[in-house]
Motif scaffolding. Structure first.
Motif, PDB file in Angstrom:
ATOM      1  N   LYS A 180      -6.771 -12.459  -2.077  1.00  0.00           N
ATOM      2  CA  LYS A 180      -7.943 -12.375  -1.200  1.00  0.00           C
ATOM      3  C   LYS A 180      -7.691 -11.356  -0.088  1.00  0.00           C
ATOM      4  N   THR A 181      -6.477 -11.311   0.433  1.00  0.00           N
ATOM      5  CA  THR A 181      -6.127 -10.318   1.453  1.00  0.00           C
ATOM      6  C   THR A 181      -6.317  -8.913   0.890  1.00  0.00           C
ATOM      7  N   LYS A 182      -5.867  -8.715  -0.338  1.00  0.00           N
ATOM      8  CA  LYS A 182      -6.018  -7.417  -1.000  1.00  0.00           C
ATOM      9  C   LYS A 182      -7.488  -7.042  -1.148  1.00  0.00           C
TER      10      LYS A 182
ATOM     11  N   VAL B  22       8.716 -14.912  11.441  1.00  0.00           N
ATOM     12  CA  VAL B  22       8.694 -14.981   9.980  1.00  0.00           C
ATOM     13  C   VAL B  22       7.280 -14.709   9.464  1.00  0.00           C
ATOM     14  N   ASP B  23       6.289 -15.316  10.110  1.00  0.00           N
ATOM     15  CA  ASP B  23       4.900 -15.131   9.701  1.00  0.00           C
ATOM     16  C   ASP B  23       4.421 -13.702   9.988  1.00  0.00           C
ATOM     17  N   ARG B  24       4.795 -13.167  11.147  1.00  0.00           N
ATOM     18  CA  ARG B  24       4.403 -11.785  11.485  1.00  0.00           C
ATOM     19  C   ARG B  24       4.980 -10.802  10.470  1.00  0.00           C
ATOM     20  N   ASN B  25       6.249 -10.984  10.109  1.00  0.00           N
ATOM     21  CA  ASN B  25       6.889 -10.094   9.141  1.00  0.00           C
ATOM     22  C   ASN B  25       6.278 -10.231   7.747  1.00  0.00           C
ATOM     23  N   LYS B  26       5.933 -11.445   7.373  1.00  0.00           N
ATOM     24  CA  LYS B  26       5.295 -11.682   6.075  1.00  0.00           C
ATOM     25  C   LYS B  26       3.975 -10.930   5.986  1.00  0.00           C
ATOM     26  N   ILE B  27       3.176 -11.019   7.041  1.00  0.00           N
ATOM     27  CA  ILE B  27       1.883 -10.324   7.062  1.00  0.00           C
ATOM     28  C   ILE B  27       2.079  -8.818   6.998  1.00  0.00           C
TER      29      ILE B  27
ATOM     30  N   TYR C 210     -10.832 -11.342   8.887  1.00  0.00           N
ATOM     31  CA  TYR C 210      -9.399 -11.594   8.857  1.00  0.00           C
ATOM     32  C   TYR C 210      -8.563 -10.518   9.532  1.00  0.00           C
ATOM     33  N   LEU C 211      -9.097  -9.311   9.647  1.00  0.00           N
ATOM     34  CA  LEU C 211      -8.378  -8.247  10.333  1.00  0.00           C
ATOM     35  C   LEU C 211      -9.337  -7.137  10.744  1.00  0.00           C
TER      36      LEU C 211
ATOM     37  N   TYR D 142      -4.982  -4.568  12.590  1.00  0.00           N
ATOM     38  CA  TYR D 142      -4.864  -5.632  13.590  1.00  0.00           C
ATOM     39  C   TYR D 142      -5.196  -6.964  12.911  1.00  0.00           C
ATOM     40  N   PRO D 143      -4.216  -7.629  12.281  1.00  0.00           N
ATOM     41  CA  PRO D 143      -4.506  -8.902  11.612  1.00  0.00           C
ATOM     42  C   PRO D 143      -4.820 -10.008  12.613  1.00  0.00           C
ATOM     43  N   LYS D 144      -5.681 -10.920  12.189  1.00  0.00           N
ATOM     44  CA  LYS D 144      -6.013 -12.096  12.999  1.00  0.00           C
ATOM     45  C   LYS D 144      -5.254 -13.299  12.434  1.00  0.00           C
TER      46      LYS D 144
END
Length: 108
Positions: free
Chosen positions: A95-97, A53-58, A27-28, A83-85
């Motif tokens: 799950k990201t955490k 919006v999505d970039r800022n959320k990530i 994922y990254l 570097y997120p994918k």
């Protein structure tokens, strides 16, 4: 959000880009380099994720996760680049955490 002093500045990028090591994940990716202070940055291109919006959320999610994890993992003296994918958009926060925590275990 993190303090300004904890964020990686543009002038430091050239130093990090030359000598960084990269840990790759599904994922990254995380690029890191030993340094006198700990600073981080999240790099997401418009090509990877179209909507701001999505970039800022990530970015917000990654900064918050880092803030929670840094005390437990004792992350010290590193420049860290995330570097997120595109796939990171479709997984829940927990799950990201977990993914970021596991990647830090490999680094440290």
């Amino acid at each position: 959000m993190l303090k300004k002093s904890e964020k990686l500045k543009t002038k430091d990028f050239s130093v990090v880009m030359q000598g960084k090591k990269i840990e790759r994940g599904q994922y990254l990716d995380i690029g890191y380099l030993l340094s006198p202070k700990t600073k981080i940055a999240v790099i997401i291109s418009k090509k990877t994720i179209k909507k701001a919006v999505d970039r800022n959320k990530i970015k917000r999610q990654i900064f918050n996760i880092y803030k929670e994890i840094r005390k437990d993992k004792k992350i010290n003296n590193m420049f860290i680049l995330f570097y997120p994918k595109k796939e990171i958009l479709y997984i829940p926060y927990e799950k990201t955490k977990l993914v970021i925590s596991e990647m830090f275990d490999k680094i440290i």
